[in-house]
Structures are given as structure tokens and as C-alpha cells.
Design an enzyme around this catalytic site. Structure first.
Site, PDB file in Angstrom:
ATOM      1  CG  ASP A 219     -67.414   7.996 -12.826  1.00  0.00           C
ATOM      2  OD1 ASP A 219     -67.097   6.909 -12.314  1.00  0.00           O
ATOM      3  OD2 ASP A 219     -68.486   8.172 -13.427  1.00  0.00           O
ATOM      4  CG  ASP A 225     -67.230  20.345 -13.013  1.00  0.00           C
ATOM      5  OD1 ASP A 225     -67.113  19.310 -12.325  1.00  0.00           O
ATOM      6  OD2 ASP A 225     -67.299  20.338 -14.257  1.00  0.00           O
ATOM      7  CB  CYS A 365     -69.537  17.163 -16.917  1.00  0.00           C
ATOM      8  SG  CYS A 365     -69.411  17.214 -15.121  1.00  0.00           S
TER       9      CYS A 365
END
Length: 383
Positions: A219, A225, A365
Site C-alpha cells: 500500500d 515506520d 500511521c
């Protein structure tokens, strides 16, 4: 207020995530093609995350007009809920990257000690490679947050998401080639040109490039992260697996080789702490069947490996808010490793974080920290 020039030219830098926060920003999930069963499960976990963070710092959750009342009902009353339109709720990537002024002589008043970078967003890859075809509302999220807070804005035409960078606050930035050099972001920019923009906008002097991000993180094209983050200057946590047959193994070993043979902006050798990934975990038939997929968003299919990582945690004021995936062995190991890595922080595990990874990310996120600006004494010096 838009500021001219770059953040560095105006005396700003991006602080490390462990530096003090004034608040945390989050969105509110609702799109049925990304959050199963009309986001009822995702909303419950978002509320749990927001509630956990709010024990340590103020939290603002942004929800659409259609979801504002529902968010108010599900969230604790002390959490501020603001009405805001968005295409999806990944505020790490659509929200502003906050920067702070370092020196008293550069700051005319307290309100200007914090500003925000408004990067350009293209849904992680544009019409052909992105996660959804319309991101026009997401393009306005950073600007709206800065307007609410009455903070100055630095506009940046370069396409970049906040989850693709991680800084130590002392001049070093971590990122991945898989993401920042992907031709679906800034094909007109060379690696050197991208480095120059990061230096000018984040106030860093050294960029450490890992080749790839977490396996299965298609994605975002390998956001840092999910793969690696700073614990403190000179120390990082790295997503790891001990299983050579796992497709993640090669990526972790590759990253370890880079990290162990590099130094940061201040000449420190990088110390690596391994944080084992869960699973592997896969989307079930039931989870896939709960999505309403009409072709506007990237399809999510049963059997897909989930990009699950314990590195995708949030550093709040005095706390680590970390995902738990229902994998007892590795959930407990993650709490143990994070407790040792952050001895002065309370480690809070969020049960049910699998619901967030089903949508394509995790706790880091969906959050965006707003730092506290430098404090000034009455004579104008930093206290």
C-alpha cells in the site's frame, strides 16, 4: 499563514517523536471499501487508541459530518472531536509534518515557534498505483489542521507521506529507497534532489537509506515506520524475523547490514535492537467479505499477507502505544523489548490492532504528533 522559503531558512527543524507534544491528531475511519462492516470494528480500535493516548497528552479526532456524532458517542468526552472531510483516516500521511524553531532569536512570539509542512499527497502512488482514485479531500487535511491551530504553513510540491520518514531530532533521517525513489511519487527528482529537499525541510544533515520496507507493505511501497524507527539518537528498532524461510527475512537482514555499517549525522555508529514481527498473518475470508469493494479503492482479498509490525507504534508523552495482534508469543515479546528500549515510558498494548492493519497500516500511521514549541523565559532566552 504561508511562510516563504524553507523551514531551515526560517530556523525550523523536525523534532524527534519523543520530544514533548502539545497534542496528537487522528482521523476517523468510515470508508466501507477499506474498513470492514462499515468500519464498526476499525472505529472501536481507533477509539481505544485515542483513549490510550489521551492519558498522556490531549487528542483531537477529526471526523466527517456524517460520522461526527458517532465519533462523539464512541470517544471519551475529554477528547476533542472536530468535523473535517477526508478520503481516509491516515493522518500520519495526510496531516502536516510539524516543525519547531530552535532558537529564541528566530522566534518573535510563542505562536510562531511551531509550524507545519504541507507535503503533496497522491494516495500512495497516484491513479494507477495508489490506494484510492480520489484523494482531493486528503489534500486539504494538513492545511485545515494548521488553520485550526493558527500555525504557519510551509507548502511543499514534493509528494511525500509522513510515514516514509523518521528523524532523531539531531540531524539524521531514516527512509527507504523502495518508497521515496519509487517512480509513482516524484519521477522528476533524483535521489540527491530528494535528499536536498529533506535537508531543507526537516533540518537533517544525514539521510540513512534502507533498501526496502516491510514485506507485504505494498500500500505504501515500504514506509519506514513499519520497518525501522529511532529509539534515541544512535539507536534504532528494526522489524525482524528469525525464520530464513519467511519472505521478511531477506529484507530485515539487508537493512541490518546497512544500519550496522553506517553512522548518524553526529558520527555515532547505529545500534540495532531487533523487534520480531508477528505471524505471518493473513486476511481471512470473513474479513474480506466484510468489505464493500466497488472499484474505487485498491482491492483487499482473502489470503493477502498483512503488513503487521510492532515498530508501527506511537511515542506519546511518557508512553509507548503499541499494537497487539493476537499472537500471544510475539505480542508479549514486543512489550518486553519496547519496555527495555524505553525504560522511562509506560508501554501500553492495544488489543485488536489487527483491525487497523487490515486497512493497511497501524497505530503510527493513524496518529500525528504536534510538538510543543520551545519555552521562553521573560528575558527571551530559552528556559
Amino acid at each position: 499563514m504561508d511562510l516563504k522559503g524553507t523551514p531551515v531558512e526560517n530556523g525550523y527543524r523536525m523534532p524527534a517523536e519523543w520530544e514533548p507534544h502539545s497534542c496528537c491528531w487522528m482521523g476517523w475511519p468510515e470508508r466501507p471499501d477499506n474498513w470492514r462492516n462499515n468500519a464498526v470494528h476499525g472505529q472501536r480500535v481507533f477509539a481505544t487508541v485515542a483513549s490510550a493516548i489521551s492519558r498522556f497528552e490531549p487528542v483531537t479526532v477529526c471526523a466527517s459530518a456524517a460520522q461526527w456524532e458517532n465519533a462523539c458517542c464512541l470517544l471519551p468526552k475529554h477528547i476533542r472531536v472536530v468535523e473535517m472531510s477526508m478520503n481516509d483516516s491516515w493522518f500520519r500521511d495526510t496531516g502536516p509534518t510539524f516543525v519547531i524553531r530552535n532558537t529564541a532569536e528566530n522566534a518573535e512570539h510563542e505562536a510562531s515557534s511551531v509550524a507545519g509542512i504541507d507535503w503533496t499527497f497522491n494516495s500512495w502512488g497516484g491513479v494507477d498505483d495508489g490506494c484510492y482514485k480520489d484523494w482531493s479531500l486528503d489534500l486539504l487535511v494538513a492545511r485545515k489542521i494548521l488553520a485550526i491551530e493558527k500555525l504557519p504553513r510551509f507548502s511543499q510540491s514534493m509528494i511525500l507521506e509522513g510515514g516514509s520518514i523518521h528523524v532523531d531530532g539531531e540531524g539524521t533521517c531514516l527512509t527507504t529507497e523502495e518508497c521515496l525513489l519509487n517512480k509513482n511519487r516524484n519521477p522528476h527528482l533524483s535521489k540527491e534532489q530528494i535528499e536536498n529537499e529533506l535537508k531543507a525541510y526537516l533540518g537533517v544533515r544525514r539521510i540513512i537509506w534502507l533498501p526496502r520496507g516491510l514485506f507485504g507493505d505494498d500500500d505504501t511501497n515500504g514506509h519506514i515506520d513499519n520497518m525501522c524507527c529511532f529509539v534515541k539518537p544512535g539507536v534504532v528498532l528494526l522489524s525482524w524475523t528469525d525464520d530464513p524461510s519467511d519472505q521478511q527475512y531477506e529484507r530485515s537482514f539487508e537493512a541490518l547490514s546497512v544500519l550496522e555499517n553506517t553512522s548518524d549525522a553526529n558520527g555515532r555508529k547505529i545500534q540495532v535492537i531487533k523487534l520480531h514481527v508477528p505471524g505471518p498473518l493473513y486476511m481471512t475470508d470473513e474479513e474480506a467479505d466484510g468489505l464493500f469493494q466497488d472499484g474505487d479503492a485498491k482491492p483487499r482479498t482473502s489470503g493477502t499477507r498483512l503488513a503487521a509490525s510492532y515498530v508501527n507504534f506511537y511515542i506519546a508523552n511518557g508512553a509507548i502505544i503499541t499494537p497487539q495482534f493476537g499472537d500471544k508469543k510475539w505480542d508479549e515479546e514486543a512489550i518486553r523489548v519496547l519496555s527495555l528500549a524505553f525504560p522511562d515510558h509506560e508501554v501500553v498494548g492495544i488489543e485488536g490492532a489487527r483491525e487497523i492493519v487490515l486497512g493497511g497500516g497501524n497505530i503510527h500511521c493513524i496518529t500525528q504528533q504536534q510538538p510543543t514549541g520551545p519555552e521562553y523565559s521573560s528575558n527571551g532566552s530559552i528556559s
